[in-house]
Design a protein around this motif. Sequence first.
Motif, PDB file in Angstrom:
ATOM      1  N   ARG A 310     -35.556  -4.948  82.752  1.00 36.61           N
ATOM      2  CA  ARG A 310     -36.365  -4.414  83.846  1.00 36.61           C
ATOM      3  C   ARG A 310     -36.338  -2.882  83.771  1.00 36.61           C
ATOM      4  O   ARG A 310     -35.260  -2.284  83.695  1.00 36.61           O
ATOM      5  N   SER A 311     -37.492  -2.271  83.819  1.00 33.07           N
ATOM      6  CA  SER A 311     -37.541  -0.810  83.867  1.00 33.07           C
ATOM      7  C   SER A 311     -37.592  -0.362  85.318  1.00 33.07           C
ATOM      8  O   SER A 311     -38.188  -1.028  86.172  1.00 33.07           O
ATOM      9  N   ILE A 312     -36.979   0.772  85.583  1.00 30.77           N
ATOM     10  CA  ILE A 312     -36.885   1.295  86.952  1.00 30.77           C
ATOM     11  C   ILE A 312     -37.669   2.594  87.027  1.00 30.77           C
ATOM     12  O   ILE A 312     -37.434   3.529  86.259  1.00 30.77           O
ATOM     13  N   GLY A 347     -37.125 -12.418  85.201  1.00 27.85           N
ATOM     14  CA  GLY A 347     -36.537 -11.373  84.382  1.00 27.85           C
ATOM     15  C   GLY A 347     -37.609 -10.558  83.689  1.00 27.85           C
ATOM     16  O   GLY A 347     -38.648 -11.069  83.274  1.00 27.85           O
ATOM     17  N   GLY A 348     -37.382  -9.272  83.555  1.00 27.81           N
ATOM     18  CA  GLY A 348     -38.353  -8.382  82.942  1.00 27.81           C
ATOM     19  C   GLY A 348     -39.328  -7.778  83.919  1.00 27.81           C
ATOM     20  O   GLY A 348     -40.161  -6.955  83.546  1.00 27.81           O
ATOM     21  N   THR A 349     -39.257  -8.179  85.214  1.00 26.28           N
ATOM     22  CA  THR A 349     -40.154  -7.600  86.234  1.00 26.28           C
ATOM     23  C   THR A 349     -39.671  -6.199  86.584  1.00 26.28           C
ATOM     24  O   THR A 349     -38.519  -6.001  86.968  1.00 26.28           O
ATOM     25  N   ASP A 350     -40.560  -5.242  86.441  1.00 28.16           N
ATOM     26  CA  ASP A 350     -40.206  -3.857  86.724  1.00 28.16           C
ATOM     27  C   ASP A 350     -40.212  -3.598  88.235  1.00 28.16           C
ATOM     28  O   ASP A 350     -40.876  -4.295  89.003  1.00 28.16           O
ATOM     29  N   PHE A 351     -39.491  -2.579  88.646  1.00 31.60           N
ATOM     30  CA  PHE A 351     -39.492  -2.165  90.053  1.00 31.60           C
ATOM     31  C   PHE A 351     -39.275  -0.667  90.126  1.00 31.60           C
ATOM     32  O   PHE A 351     -38.920  -0.014  89.118  1.00 31.60           O
ATOM     33  N   SER A 352     -39.482  -0.117  91.299  1.00 28.97           N
ATOM     34  CA  SER A 352     -39.323   1.326  91.498  1.00 28.97           C
ATOM     35  C   SER A 352     -38.585   1.591  92.792  1.00 28.97           C
ATOM     36  O   SER A 352     -38.670   0.812  93.749  1.00 28.97           O
ATOM     37  N   ASN A 370     -43.133  -5.445  90.760  1.00 27.87           N
ATOM     38  CA  ASN A 370     -44.350  -6.001  90.181  1.00 27.87           C
ATOM     39  C   ASN A 370     -44.367  -7.521  90.238  1.00 27.87           C
ATOM     40  O   ASN A 370     -45.044  -8.173  89.443  1.00 27.87           O
ATOM     41  N   GLY A 371     -43.646  -8.072  91.193  1.00 27.18           N
ATOM     42  CA  GLY A 371     -43.561  -9.513  91.313  1.00 27.18           C
ATOM     43  C   GLY A 371     -44.739 -10.104  92.077  1.00 27.18           C
ATOM     44  O   GLY A 371     -45.774  -9.459  92.275  1.00 27.18           O
ATOM     45  N   PRO A 372     -44.557 -11.325  92.581  1.00 33.19           N
ATOM     46  CA  PRO A 372     -45.655 -12.003  93.281  1.00 33.19           C
ATOM     47  C   PRO A 372     -45.937 -11.456  94.676  1.00 33.19           C
ATOM     48  O   PRO A 372     -46.952 -11.790  95.285  1.00 33.19           O
ATOM     49  N   THR A 408     -41.031  -1.572 107.314  1.00 30.53           N
ATOM     50  CA  THR A 408     -42.394  -2.060 107.117  1.00 30.53           C
ATOM     51  C   THR A 408     -42.475  -2.792 105.786  1.00 30.53           C
ATOM     52  O   THR A 408     -42.003  -2.285 104.762  1.00 30.53           O
ATOM     53  N   LEU A 409     -43.040  -3.991 105.804  1.00 33.91           N
ATOM     54  CA  LEU A 409     -43.272  -4.759 104.578  1.00 33.91           C
ATOM     55  C   LEU A 409     -44.756  -4.689 104.244  1.00 33.91           C
ATOM     56  O   LEU A 409     -45.611  -4.774 105.122  1.00 33.91           O
ATOM     57  N   GLY A 410     -45.045  -4.558 102.961  1.00 28.52           N
ATOM     58  CA  GLY A 410     -46.434  -4.465 102.548  1.00 28.52           C
ATOM     59  C   GLY A 410     -46.617  -4.904 101.113  1.00 28.52           C
ATOM     60  O   GLY A 410     -45.770  -5.604 100.537  1.00 28.52           O
ATOM     61  N   THR A 411     -47.728  -4.483 100.546  1.00 27.17           N
ATOM     62  CA  THR A 411     -48.073  -4.848  99.176  1.00 27.17           C
ATOM     63  C   THR A 411     -48.127  -3.595  98.332  1.00 27.17           C
ATOM     64  O   THR A 411     -48.789  -2.611  98.701  1.00 27.17           O
ATOM     65  N   ALA A 412     -47.436  -3.603  97.193  1.00 29.44           N
ATOM     66  CA  ALA A 412     -47.423  -2.479  96.279  1.00 29.44           C
ATOM     67  C   ALA A 412     -48.758  -2.374  95.545  1.00 29.44           C
ATOM     68  O   ALA A 412     -49.528  -3.345  95.497  1.00 29.44           O
ATOM     69  N   PRO A 413     -49.082  -1.213  94.982  1.00 31.30           N
ATOM     70  CA  PRO A 413     -50.329  -1.088  94.206  1.00 31.30           C
ATOM     71  C   PRO A 413     -50.455  -2.111  93.087  1.00 31.30           C
ATOM     72  O   PRO A 413     -51.561  -2.517  92.727  1.00 31.30           O
ATOM     73  N   SER A 414     -49.316  -2.561  92.531  1.00 32.04           N
ATOM     74  CA  SER A 414     -49.350  -3.548  91.455  1.00 32.04           C
ATOM     75  C   SER A 414     -49.569  -4.962  91.974  1.00 32.04           C
ATOM     76  O   SER A 414     -49.697  -5.902  91.198  1.00 32.04           O
ATOM     77  N   GLY A 415     -49.579  -5.133  93.309  1.00 31.82           N
ATOM     78  CA  GLY A 415     -49.711  -6.452  93.899  1.00 31.82           C
ATOM     79  C   GLY A 415     -48.400  -7.078  94.270  1.00 31.82           C
ATOM     80  O   GLY A 415     -48.367  -8.162  94.854  1.00 31.82           O
ATOM     81  N   GLY A 416     -47.304  -6.449  93.941  1.00 31.76           N
ATOM     82  CA  GLY A 416     -45.975  -6.971  94.268  1.00 31.76           C
ATOM     83  C   GLY A 416     -45.546  -6.587  95.665  1.00 31.76           C
ATOM     84  O   GLY A 416     -46.342  -6.131  96.499  1.00 31.76           O
TER      85      GLY A 416
END
Length: 426
Positions: A310-312, A347-352, A370-372, A408-416
């Motif tokens: 996973r890249s950070i 596994g392999g899902t990136d996050f920031s 970048n998950g679901p 606050t919960l929301g949706t990331a630009p990647s859809g995650g």
Amino acid sequence: MTLTTIRRQLMSLVVLIILLVLVAFFLPLVATVRSISADESVAQTVVEAESLVPILMREDTETLALSVDSLAAREADTFSVFLPSGRVLGDSAARSDAVRLAERGYSLVAEVPGGREVLLSVIVRNDGPVVVRAFVSDSVMYEGVNVALATLALLAFLLLLIGVLVTFPLATRLTRPLLELSEVSRRLGRGDLAARARGGGAVELVEVAAALNSLARRISELVKGERERIADLSHRLRTPLTALRLEADLLEDQTERTKVNRTIDQVESTVTDAIKIVRSGDTGPGTCDATVVIAERMEFWSVLAAEQGRSIGGEITPGPLPVATSSAELADAFDVLISNIFSHTPGGTDFSVTLVPQPGGGAVLEVADNGPGFADTRVRRGRSGGGSSGLGLDIVRRVTEVSGGHLTLGTAPSGGALVRAELGPP
């Protein structure tokens, strides 16, 4: 409604009642004073007019004219005598309807513009009655009334002032128990479980104070028992942790052994902090440097992220960034967010991770992956769409709200998933 408002309304009610009583008492009194003054003036004028009757009976017209002129000059009222011949002696006066009625043999008092006419019909001659007219002006009738009314007004003001002075301490005494109950309630709401109401005032307020004290004692007992159970449970976790540390020491791989021991140290530190918090009863927010805490936890999670490919991304602003939460609370909240990514994304899902200062103080922590993404962006304790306990995000919510911020919960630009935690300043 504040207690000041209650006191003000109570005093206003008393003042209104006093005013109504004063109005109901003084209006008839004012009318009576005016009536008595007018009746006395008219009665005195009647006596003066009747003093001419003996002169009418004995003297001739010229002597009567001198007597009328003398009386008119001596008194403040005006006197006139209407003779049957049509001649008017004394002050000139119009032959009004009342005078014509008196010429028929009627004595009367008539209301006229500016005062009253006192008319005496005296039959002394064969050619008809003689009418004695005395005019009493309003200024003469109501002389001294204004002074009496001013005295009554001053008395009414004094009575009103005395009522206010008596009502203020009474209102204060009535509202003081309410103020005490309000203060005790606020102290209990702030977590001061030792707060108690002394009671006082009306029987109903005494009963409310007793019920509030009983509630406070019951809350204290429940909180104390809960703290003891949490402390005992946390302390019992030390035994399996000790056994786990012994098992970790048997690992041959030095890297694995170090990583496992570091994780055990983290868990043990969390348990120790939990015991300290429940023992001390300190539930208020602490303070820490968010940059230091997040950077330290990022170093821990970056190892596992590298192992899973996973890249950070993101950015952590150089500190200090003081926030109104303890380092242990912030670390736990951050660990919840990162562990959710590892648990609910492949596994392999990136996050920031982004940590920036917030305008006005505090910091904003954003964790995106970048998950679901979230199926439900509402934070509901004990409910989770991923098969977990559903307590993780609620822990993060509590930490942010205690600090003075919100989650606050929301949706990331990647859809995650995107979690935005605003942390208030100390």
